[in-house]
Design a protein around this motif. Structure first.
Motif, mmCIF file in Angstrom:
data_model
loop_
_atom_site.group_PDB
_atom_site.id
_atom_site.type_symbol
_atom_site.label_atom_id
_atom_site.label_comp_id
_atom_site.label_asym_id
_atom_site.label_seq_id
_atom_site.Cartn_x
_atom_site.Cartn_y
_atom_site.Cartn_z
ATOM 1 N N TYR A 15 41.943 48.299 26.987
ATOM 2 C CA TYR A 15 41.865 46.893 27.373
ATOM 3 C C TYR A 15 42.131 46.048 26.141
ATOM 4 C CZ TYR A 15 39.965 47.451 32.049
ATOM 5 O OH TYR A 15 39.802 47.726 33.377
ATOM 6 N N PRO A 16 42.884 44.979 26.298
ATOM 7 C CA PRO A 16 43.113 44.134 25.127
ATOM 8 C C PRO A 16 41.893 43.277 24.833
ATOM 9 C CG PRO A 16 44.263 43.246 27.033
ATOM 10 C CD PRO A 16 43.610 44.509 27.485
ATOM 11 N N THR A 49 33.958 55.497 36.034
ATOM 12 C CA THR A 49 34.614 54.749 37.096
ATOM 13 C C THR A 49 36.047 54.407 36.726
ATOM 14 O OG1 THR A 49 32.473 53.816 37.650
ATOM 15 C CG2 THR A 49 34.403 52.730 38.558
ATOM 16 N N ILE A 50 36.246 54.051 35.456
ATOM 17 C CA ILE A 50 37.614 53.722 35.030
ATOM 18 C C ILE A 50 38.519 54.928 35.170
ATOM 19 C CG2 ILE A 50 38.985 53.112 33.029
ATOM 20 C CD1 ILE A 50 36.987 51.142 32.275
ATOM 21 N N TYR A 53 39.448 55.158 38.873
ATOM 22 C CA TYR A 53 40.446 54.186 39.304
ATOM 23 C C TYR A 53 41.802 54.444 38.673
ATOM 24 C CZ TYR A 53 37.228 51.204 41.859
ATOM 25 O OH TYR A 53 36.347 50.715 42.788
ATOM 26 N N PRO A 62 43.440 43.297 32.764
ATOM 27 C CA PRO A 62 44.555 43.718 31.940
ATOM 28 C C PRO A 62 44.446 45.136 31.395
ATOM 29 C CG PRO A 62 43.048 42.397 30.656
ATOM 30 C CD PRO A 62 42.418 42.554 32.008
ATOM 31 N N MET B 1 28.639 46.587 40.604
ATOM 32 C CA MET B 1 29.188 47.084 39.338
ATOM 33 C C MET B 1 30.696 47.245 39.471
ATOM 34 S SD MET B 1 28.119 50.335 37.033
ATOM 35 C CE MET B 1 29.440 51.459 37.388
ATOM 36 N N THR B 2 31.414 46.680 38.587
ATOM 37 C CA THR B 2 32.867 46.746 38.731
ATOM 38 C C THR B 2 33.442 47.681 37.684
ATOM 39 O OG1 THR B 2 33.528 45.079 37.140
ATOM 40 C CG2 THR B 2 32.680 44.312 39.229
ATOM 41 N N ALA B 3 34.694 48.019 37.902
ATOM 42 C CA ALA B 3 35.339 48.912 36.952
ATOM 43 C C ALA B 3 35.827 48.158 35.731
ATOM 44 C CB ALA B 3 36.508 49.610 37.623
ATOM 45 N N VAL B 4 35.731 46.834 35.793
ATOM 46 C CA VAL B 4 36.296 46.048 34.696
ATOM 47 C C VAL B 4 35.204 45.745 33.684
ATOM 48 C CG1 VAL B 4 37.399 43.899 34.084
ATOM 49 C CG2 VAL B 4 37.947 45.010 36.246
ATOM 50 N N PRO B 5 35.432 46.103 32.443
ATOM 51 C CA PRO B 5 34.432 45.749 31.443
ATOM 52 C C PRO B 5 34.286 44.228 31.380
ATOM 53 C CG PRO B 5 36.073 47.237 30.539
ATOM 54 C CD PRO B 5 36.562 46.807 31.867
ATOM 55 N N TRP B 7 34.008 42.262 29.109
ATOM 56 C CA TRP B 7 34.622 41.542 28.022
ATOM 57 C C TRP B 7 36.111 41.302 28.190
ATOM 58 C CZ3 TRP B 7 32.637 46.420 27.993
ATOM 59 C CH2 TRP B 7 33.571 47.457 27.936
ATOM 60 N N SER B 8 36.719 41.899 29.227
ATOM 61 C CA SER B 8 38.163 41.716 29.347
ATOM 62 C C SER B 8 38.484 40.283 29.736
ATOM 63 C CB SER B 8 38.738 42.673 30.386
ATOM 64 O OG SER B 8 38.319 42.265 31.662
ATOM 65 N N SER B 9 39.520 39.753 29.182
ATOM 66 C CA SER B 9 39.852 38.361 29.472
ATOM 67 C C SER B 9 40.613 38.280 30.775
ATOM 68 C CB SER B 9 40.697 37.773 28.344
ATOM 69 O OG SER B 9 41.991 38.309 28.396
ATOM 70 N N SER B 11 42.398 35.421 33.806
ATOM 71 C CA SER B 11 43.136 34.170 33.753
ATOM 72 C C SER B 11 42.208 32.968 33.763
ATOM 73 C CB SER B 11 44.104 34.074 34.932
ATOM 74 O OG SER B 11 43.360 34.021 36.130
ATOM 75 N N ILE B 276 39.385 16.127 34.311
ATOM 76 C CA ILE B 276 39.743 17.264 33.455
ATOM 77 C C ILE B 276 38.504 17.777 32.733
ATOM 78 C CG2 ILE B 276 40.967 17.949 31.371
ATOM 79 C CD1 ILE B 276 43.000 17.746 33.258
ATOM 80 N N ASP B 279 36.423 19.617 35.136
ATOM 81 C CA ASP B 279 36.979 20.901 35.533
ATOM 82 C C ASP B 279 36.711 21.961 34.461
ATOM 83 O OD1 ASP B 279 39.984 22.513 36.259
ATOM 84 O OD2 ASP B 279 38.445 22.048 37.734
ATOM 85 N N ARG B 282 33.079 22.867 34.259
ATOM 86 C CA ARG B 282 32.652 23.736 35.343
ATOM 87 C C ARG B 282 33.109 25.165 35.105
ATOM 88 N NH1 ARG B 282 34.849 21.358 39.768
ATOM 89 N NH2 ARG B 282 36.684 22.462 39.087
ATOM 90 N N ARG B 288 33.194 32.039 37.763
ATOM 91 C CA ARG B 288 33.674 32.630 39.003
ATOM 92 C C ARG B 288 33.796 31.619 40.138
ATOM 93 N NH1 ARG B 288 33.681 37.895 40.836
ATOM 94 N NH2 ARG B 288 34.529 39.244 39.237
ATOM 95 N N GLY B 289 33.210 30.454 39.958
ATOM 96 C CA GLY B 289 33.073 29.555 41.103
ATOM 97 C C GLY B 289 34.294 28.707 41.394
ATOM 98 N N LEU B 290 34.101 27.720 42.214
ATOM 99 C CA LEU B 290 35.195 26.869 42.646
ATOM 100 C C LEU B 290 35.562 25.965 41.485
ATOM 101 C CD1 LEU B 290 36.959 25.914 44.960
ATOM 102 C CD2 LEU B 290 35.123 24.432 45.669
ATOM 103 N N GLU C 121 48.853 34.075 37.562
ATOM 104 C CA GLU C 121 49.602 33.900 36.322
ATOM 105 C C GLU C 121 50.949 33.251 36.537
ATOM 106 O OE1 GLU C 121 48.157 34.722 33.471
ATOM 107 O OE2 GLU C 121 46.395 35.390 34.547
ATOM 108 N N ILE C 133 44.441 18.583 40.178
ATOM 109 C CA ILE C 133 43.491 17.681 39.527
ATOM 110 C C ILE C 133 44.048 16.264 39.533
ATOM 111 C CG2 ILE C 133 42.203 17.180 37.443
ATOM 112 C CD1 ILE C 133 42.249 20.026 36.735
ATOM 113 N N ALA C 206 40.245 29.458 45.375
ATOM 114 C CA ALA C 206 39.001 30.089 44.959
ATOM 115 C C ALA C 206 38.612 31.210 45.907
ATOM 116 C CB ALA C 206 37.881 29.054 44.889
ATOM 117 N N LYS C 218 39.232 46.397 47.326
ATOM 118 C CA LYS C 218 39.487 47.624 46.564
ATOM 119 C C LYS C 218 39.554 48.809 47.513
ATOM 120 C CE LYS C 218 37.218 46.650 42.250
ATOM 121 N NZ LYS C 218 35.823 46.600 41.927
#
Lengths: 326, 290, 320
Positions: A15-16, A49-50, A53, A62, B1-5, B7-9, B11, B276, B279, B282, B288-290, C121, C133, C206, C218
């Motif tokens: 992961y980046p 889990t990773i 998947y 990513p 629990m998700t498979a995504v750590p 810390w991953s960035s 969007s 702005i 937004d 928020r 995660r929200g709207l 993206e 907005i 959202a 999934k």
């Protein structure tokens, strides 16, 4: 000897983070033979889990596979185009997820979601589809399967939902079932039932399974082969009874010792000091080093995978001898 | 629990750059409005300074007395730039006053409802729901229709409309907090209800409060502008930006577009900046929200 | 649950009617209000008697209620005709506008939102989000002015105001059924639709993002279901629920904002009538409009609840 059904070699997923690729699982080796149940044990964050998947190529962006191969029946899944992969998912490799509450879409009936598993791969008339679904539900021990098809997920209990998920997964007769902590969210009694049923289903169909859990007692009751993961690496792998009787890696030993039953009455509970930590902050060399009592200067290098006893592999510079206490 | 750590960035990564720019612009505008009496080239509401002979001059032209109308003049000869600065004062004042009033009233009601529970909660929420099921503008219009227009009445009317939003949101947030152990601990210490509300509950609901205050302030300015535009808001002697726009409406299609256009642009910029900031705020507080 | 809603609706009607009653009959001198501004002393006395203004508070209220429920709101001061019929005559025009606006908002906002949520993206998605907005930052009346300047004055492709010719279809008369009518309605409807479109866009965006990160998506993927089917069969039904709920509730705002749109585009609807009435203090008309709006709001809320029951199976169990 039969060629293995699934052969994962040197699989690395990164992961980046902060501009560079941080490996979350590193050089993972795993083999699943036909008709075999491989249990994967490890705490949260170990990468199990990773790994799961990655096999079906459903890693969330990513993250991406940065090295190694995943050979399924001879074909490297990491190289397949998406369309071919989609054909394999659900038909030859199926998955069951952890949380039965979230696994099923609340606005669609059970029947619709089961039928989808069949129709997205091949056209079939409604009656055949219905019959196959009913039969699948019956095989996982659900009473009144015809009625259940019309039900919505929220009308079923957690255990039943998980049974539906398992039935759905087995609908197309997959060669490999990947189960990611499928019983963790359920009551202990239901857990035992479902374990039993899945075992029976797998025996009947001859399918293999990859059973992932953090609970060693659950896994050991069902697995033929045990693989222990820690901090993104497979640290020990071997026949289940053998590994439990004579663990080679200190971490495995620690897991076994941590069971309350393993401790003498009144004695302080044994535990593995420290915690896993995030992948970005992993120590170099053997990742278990900070928590291991046997660590020496040699452990600053990455241990290679060695066959220490027949069929048993370990990544450790100071593996335990049979009967040795860590 | 998700498979995504965790810390991953994704969007949803927050780049506060645009919020910072927006905040800077807003700050400039607020300062300009605050110091309007000193920096405006002309006091457009001083009858002696305004001459109708200077009416409807295009931007940049020079009037009879040698005064430059940078943004043009309106039909009465008032300098648009000055009128906009003064109009900003009114619009922004309404926005702040309404937000302050509605937030205070709404928060008290919401916190009380959450803490008291039971009958008190039901009664308060009945009122809130009743009010919310009505379109905001309609209530404001009605109130203005009956009690008449004027700065204080407009502000009160919009407060009367907006308090319900605050009340409902604060109540939801407070309800979550009230169940938590630290409130239980405070109760065990026999702290007074007001103290618990103010010192313990409120700070934890603050992030939610900030987000909706932001949205609702922009909303208040828009409502006031709309009412002024419809002729039901503030009188011409103390016009807000909305009134200025209404003034120039007739000239928009034939000739002196600047009478309506420039106040309009300023209004949009103000509201856009507020939105702005809201937004990004928020997204920062609730990814995660709207 | 429906019963609960109905009860709430009745409560709302009574509450608002009471408010209207207090406003019309007890603020200022009611006789002044109810009589035309040009009444003589004799007329005033007659008004007092006719309207029973010398009766006790509650009696007056019940009389008021009775008249309201028979549709009698008194005569409009300005037009001299029954207030309700004045409003009713202009109702179809407003309804056209509102329906067109919601229609535009749905077909533009929802698909864009879903796509933006599925492919966040993509440059189009980013553009759409920033535009959204801006969309809520521009006050309705200014947007209308701007659009008139651009499309009607500068480009000259649509008329600057007014309602088009009316046609009949299935016994209903509406300007939507003529080409000229559509030509006239497109600009005002689009202006009115903007805030709704932004709202639907954000909700769909959202909702889609949340749905796509959920476990059931999934699981559907592990079954081998393709992306398009996932969006259509799994994501869409789930996001329709919040969309309908919030969208339905916002319908009331659409009706009110229609008043502003009607003012700018010289659209002969009841919103414009309302604004004029407020300015001219034509209280019978105001009262009638208020009660009508309450009624519409209640009906819409009820419709939203019914629609939700259909869309969300989880509610059906609770309703039993």
């Amino acid at each position: 000897m039969d060629a293995p059904l699934l052969e994962i070699s040197a699989l690395t997923v990164a992961y980046p983070i902060g501009g560079r690729d941080v490996p979350v699982i590193d050089e993972v080796e795993l083999t699943v033979r036909r008709g075999e149940i491989v249990g994967v044990v490890g705490e949260s964050g170990s990468g199990k889990t990773i790994t799961a998947y990655s096999i079906v190529r459903l890693l969330e962006a990513p993250g991406r596979i940065t090295g190694g191969s995943i050979r399924f029946d001879g074909v490297d899944l990491a190289m397949l185009p998406e369309e071919a992969m989609r054909d394999i998912r659900g038909r030859r490799i199926a998955m069951v997820l952890q949380d039965p509450t979230a696994t099923l879409n609340p606005v669609l009936t059970v029947g619709a979601q089961m039928a989808e598993a069949i129709t997205c791969h091949a056209a079939a008339d409604a009656r055949t589809v219905r019959e196959r679904c009913v039969e699948a539900l019956r095989r996982v021990g659900i009473a009144n399967p015809e009625e259940r098809l019309q039900a919505y997920p929220h009308e079923l209990s957690g255990g039943m939902r998980q049974r539906v998920a398992i039935a759905t997964a087995m609908l197309n007769g997959p060669n490999l079932l990947i189960a990611d902590e499928p019983t963790t969210a359920l009551d202990v009694t239901i857990q035992a039932q479902i374990l039993h049923e899945v075992q029976r289903l797998l025996e009947e169909s001859g399918a293999s399974a990859l059973w992932i859990s953090h609970d060693l007692s659950v896994v050991s009751s069902i697995a033929d082969v045990l693989a222990v993961m820690y901090a993104g690496r497979v640290v020990e792998e071997g026949p289940c009874d053998q590994v439990i009787a004579a663990p080679a890696h200190p971490y495995t030993r620690g897991l076994l010792d941590a069971f309350p039953e393993a401790n003498a009455h009144g004695a302080p509970l044994r535990q593995i000091p420290g915690s896993v930590g995030s992948p970005a902050a992993r120590p170099s060399g053997c990742s278990f080093r900070p928590r291991c009592r046997r660590a020496t200067a040699a452990c600053e290098g990455v241990p290679e995978r060695r066959e220490i006893r027949p069929g048993q592999f370990v990544r450790c510079f100071h593996p335990l001898a049979p009967g040795e206490v860590a | 629990m998700t498979a995504v750590p965790a810390w991953s960035s994704s969007s949803g990564a927050v780049k506060p750059i645009r919020a910072i720019i927006a905040a800077s612009i807003l700050l400039l505008i607020v300062l300009a409005a605050l110091f309007a009496p000193w920096i405006a080239p002309q006091n457009p509401y001083d009858m002696n300074a305004v001459s109708i002979m200077d009416g409807r001059l295009p931007p940049g032209s020079v009037g009879d007395a040698g005064f430059t109308f940078w943004l043009g003049s309106d039909d009465q000869g008032r300098d648009m730039l000055s009128a906009i600065l003064y109009g900003l004062r009114v619009s922004l004042f309404v926005g702040f006053a309404v937000t302050l009033g509605a937030a205070v009233i709404g928060s008290i009601m919401g916190l009380t409802a959450a803490m008291a529970g039971g009958v008190v909660d039901s009664i308060i929420m009945r009122f809130v729901e009743l009010q919310l099921s009505f379109p905001a503008m309609l209530i404001a219009l009605m109130l203005v229709a009956t009690v008449g227009s004027g700065l204080d009445k407009i502000i009160l009317a919009i407060i009367a409309v907006q308090w319900a939003f605050y009340a409902r949101t604060i109540r939801s947030a407070a309800q979550v907090e009230v169940r938590k152990d630290y409130i239980e601990a405070a109760r065990c210490l026999s702290l007074s209800r007001w103290r618990i509300m103010a010192v313990h509950l409120l700070p934890n609901c603050l992030s939610v409060l900030l987000v909706i205050a932001n949205i609702l302030m922009a909303n208040a300015i828009v409502i006031e502008a709309t009412m002024s535009f419809l002729g039901l808001g503030l009188p011409i002697s103390r016009p807000s930006l909305g009134r200025l726009i209404a003034n120039g409406f007739d000239y928009l299609l034939n000739g002196a577009y600047w009478i309506s256009l420039f106040p309009g642009i300023v209004l949009v910029v103000v509201i856009y900046c507020i939105n702005i900031i809201g937004d990004d705020l928020r997204r920062f507080l609730n990814p995660r929200g709207l | 649950m429906i019963l609960g809603r109905l009860a709430q609706g009745v409560a709302l009607v009574l509450f608002v009617s009471f408010l209207a009653y207090v406003i019309v009959y007890h603020m200022g001198n009611p006789a002044d209000v109810l009589a035309s501004p040009n009444a003589t002393a004799e007329d005033m006395a007659r008004v007092v008697h006719d309207f029973g203004l010398d009766q006790p508070f509650l009696t007056q209220y019940f009389t008021f209620l009775k008249r309201v429920f028979s549709g009698d709101f008194g005569m409009s001061f300005i037009v001299g005709e029954p207030a309700m019929s004045v409003i009713a005559a202009r109702f179809p025009a407003t309804l056209e506008l509102a329906i067109s606006a919601v229609f535009i908002a749905t077909i533009v906002g929802v698909p864009l939102g879903v796509l933006a949520g599925a492919y966040p993206e993509a440059p189009l998605s980013r553009l759409a989000i920033n535009l959204s907005i801006l969309g809520i930052s521009v006050p309705l009346f200014w947007m209308g002015l701007l659009l008139i300047m651009i499309f009607a004055v500068w480009l000259g492709v649509v008329p600057a105001g007014g309602r088009g010719a009316v046609g009949t279809f299935l016994g209903i008369r509406s300007s939507l059924f003529t080409l000229d009518g559509l030509h006239h309605i497109i600009l005002p409807a689009s202006t009115l639709a903007i805030s709704q479109t932004v709202l639907f866009f954000r909700l769909a965006n959202a909702g889609t993002r949340e749905a796509l990160s959920s476990d059931y998506i999934k699981f559907a993927r592990t079954k081998g279901v393709g992306e398009r089917r996932i969006l259509a069969r799994h994501v869409l039904p789930n996001i329709l629920i919040p969309l309908v709920t919030v969208g339905g509730l916002e319908l009331g705002s659409v009706l009110v904002f229609a008043a502003v749109t009607e003012t700018i585009f010289a659209w002969p609807g009841m919103g414009k009538l309302m604004i004029d009435s407020i300015g001219l203090l034509d209280r019978p008309v105001i009262t009638a409009y208020l009660m009508l709006t309450v009624f519409i709001v209640i009906v819409v809320n009820l419709a939203v609840d019914l629609l939700n029951l259909w869309l969300d199976p989880r509610l059906r169990t609770r309703a039993r």
